[in-house]
Scaffold this motif. Sequence first.
Motif, short mmCIF file in Angstrom:
data_model
loop_
_atom_site.label_atom_id
_atom_site.label_comp_id
_atom_site.label_asym_id
_atom_site.label_seq_id
_atom_site.Cartn_x
_atom_site.Cartn_y
_atom_site.Cartn_z
N SER A 103 -26.77 21.44 42.62
CA SER A 103 -27.77 22.33 43.21
C SER A 103 -29.14 22.24 42.55
O SER A 103 -30.13 22.66 43.14
N ALA A 104 -29.22 21.75 41.35
CA ALA A 104 -30.50 21.67 40.64
C ALA A 104 -31.43 20.71 41.37
O ALA A 104 -31.05 19.59 41.71
N ARG A 105 -32.64 21.14 41.61
CA ARG A 105 -33.60 20.31 42.35
C ARG A 105 -34.38 19.36 41.44
O ARG A 105 -34.90 18.37 41.90
N ASN A 106 -34.49 19.69 40.19
CA ASN A 106 -35.26 18.87 39.26
C ASN A 106 -34.36 17.81 38.63
O ASN A 106 -33.77 18.02 37.57
N GLN A 107 -34.23 16.68 39.31
CA GLN A 107 -33.38 15.59 38.86
C GLN A 107 -34.26 14.36 38.65
O GLN A 107 -34.98 13.96 39.56
N PHE A 108 -34.21 13.79 37.46
CA PHE A 108 -35.04 12.64 37.13
C PHE A 108 -34.16 11.50 36.65
O PHE A 108 -33.50 11.61 35.62
N LYS A 109 -34.15 10.41 37.41
CA LYS A 109 -33.37 9.25 37.02
C LYS A 109 -34.21 8.41 36.06
O LYS A 109 -35.40 8.23 36.25
N GLY A 110 -33.56 7.94 35.01
CA GLY A 110 -34.27 7.13 34.03
C GLY A 110 -33.32 6.29 33.21
O GLY A 110 -32.16 6.10 33.56
N LYS A 111 -33.84 5.82 32.09
CA LYS A 111 -33.07 4.96 31.20
C LYS A 111 -33.09 5.56 29.80
O LYS A 111 -34.13 5.99 29.31
N VAL A 112 -31.93 5.62 29.17
CA VAL A 112 -31.84 6.13 27.80
C VAL A 112 -32.57 5.17 26.87
O VAL A 112 -32.29 3.97 26.85
N VAL A 113 -33.55 5.69 26.13
CA VAL A 113 -34.34 4.85 25.23
C VAL A 113 -34.09 5.15 23.76
O VAL A 113 -34.46 4.37 22.89
N SER A 114 -33.45 6.30 23.48
CA SER A 114 -33.21 6.66 22.08
C SER A 114 -32.08 7.66 22.00
O SER A 114 -31.98 8.57 22.84
N VAL A 142 -23.48 17.48 14.54
CA VAL A 142 -22.84 18.21 15.63
C VAL A 142 -23.41 17.80 16.99
O VAL A 142 -22.69 17.71 17.97
N ASN A 143 -24.71 17.57 17.04
CA ASN A 143 -25.42 17.27 18.27
C ASN A 143 -26.11 15.92 18.22
O ASN A 143 -26.23 15.32 17.15
N ALA A 144 -26.58 15.50 19.37
CA ALA A 144 -27.38 14.28 19.47
C ALA A 144 -28.64 14.59 20.26
O ALA A 144 -28.62 15.40 21.20
N ILE A 145 -29.74 13.96 19.89
CA ILE A 145 -30.99 14.07 20.63
C ILE A 145 -31.11 12.80 21.46
O ILE A 145 -31.12 11.69 20.93
N VAL A 146 -31.17 12.99 22.78
CA VAL A 146 -31.21 11.87 23.72
C VAL A 146 -32.56 11.86 24.41
O VAL A 146 -33.01 12.89 24.93
N GLU A 147 -33.22 10.70 24.42
CA GLU A 147 -34.49 10.54 25.11
C GLU A 147 -34.28 9.65 26.32
O GLU A 147 -33.71 8.56 26.21
N GLY A 166 -44.75 6.70 31.90
CA GLY A 166 -45.08 7.14 30.55
C GLY A 166 -44.45 8.47 30.17
O GLY A 166 -44.83 9.07 29.17
N ASN A 167 -43.49 8.94 30.95
CA ASN A 167 -42.84 10.22 30.71
C ASN A 167 -41.44 10.04 30.14
O ASN A 167 -40.64 9.28 30.68
N VAL A 168 -41.18 10.76 29.05
CA VAL A 168 -39.86 10.73 28.41
C VAL A 168 -39.38 12.17 28.30
O VAL A 168 -40.10 13.05 27.83
N ILE A 169 -38.14 12.41 28.74
CA ILE A 169 -37.53 13.73 28.63
C ILE A 169 -36.53 13.69 27.48
O ILE A 169 -35.73 12.76 27.38
N THR A 170 -36.59 14.70 26.62
CA THR A 170 -35.72 14.79 25.46
C THR A 170 -34.74 15.95 25.65
O THR A 170 -35.14 17.04 26.06
N SER A 171 -33.47 15.69 25.32
CA SER A 171 -32.45 16.73 25.44
C SER A 171 -31.53 16.69 24.23
O SER A 171 -31.22 15.62 23.71
N THR A 172 -31.11 17.85 23.80
CA THR A 172 -30.11 17.95 22.74
C THR A 172 -28.77 18.26 23.39
O THR A 172 -28.65 19.24 24.11
N ILE A 173 -27.79 17.39 23.14
CA ILE A 173 -26.45 17.56 23.71
C ILE A 173 -25.42 17.45 22.59
O ILE A 173 -25.72 16.94 21.51
#
Length: 69
Positions: free
Chosen positions: A4-15, A21-26, A32-39
Motif C-alpha cells: 500500500s505504500a506509495r513511496n517506492q524507489f527502486k535502486g541498487k544497494v551501494v553500501s 545488531v543493525n546494518a546501515i544500507v544505502e 544523484g539520490n541515495v536513500i539510507t536505512s537502518t535495518i
Amino acid sequence: MKISARNQFKGKVVSIQKGSVNAIVEIDIGGGNVITSTISLESLQALQLEVGREAYAIIKATSVIVGVE
C-alpha cells in the motif's frame, strides 16, 4: 510485490555497514539520490542484501520532519 505504500524507489544497494545488531544500507535510486536505512542484521540476511543487488526503498510514514539551519 504489492504493497500500500506509495513511496517506492527502486535502486541498487551501494553500501552496507554492519554493526553488532543493525546494518546501515544505502540504496542509489538514481539522479544523484541515495536513500539510507537502518535495518536489523536478521532482515539483512533474510533479504539476502549485498552491494550491487537491486532493492526497493519503501517509505511509509505518518509525518515527515524538515529542518534548516
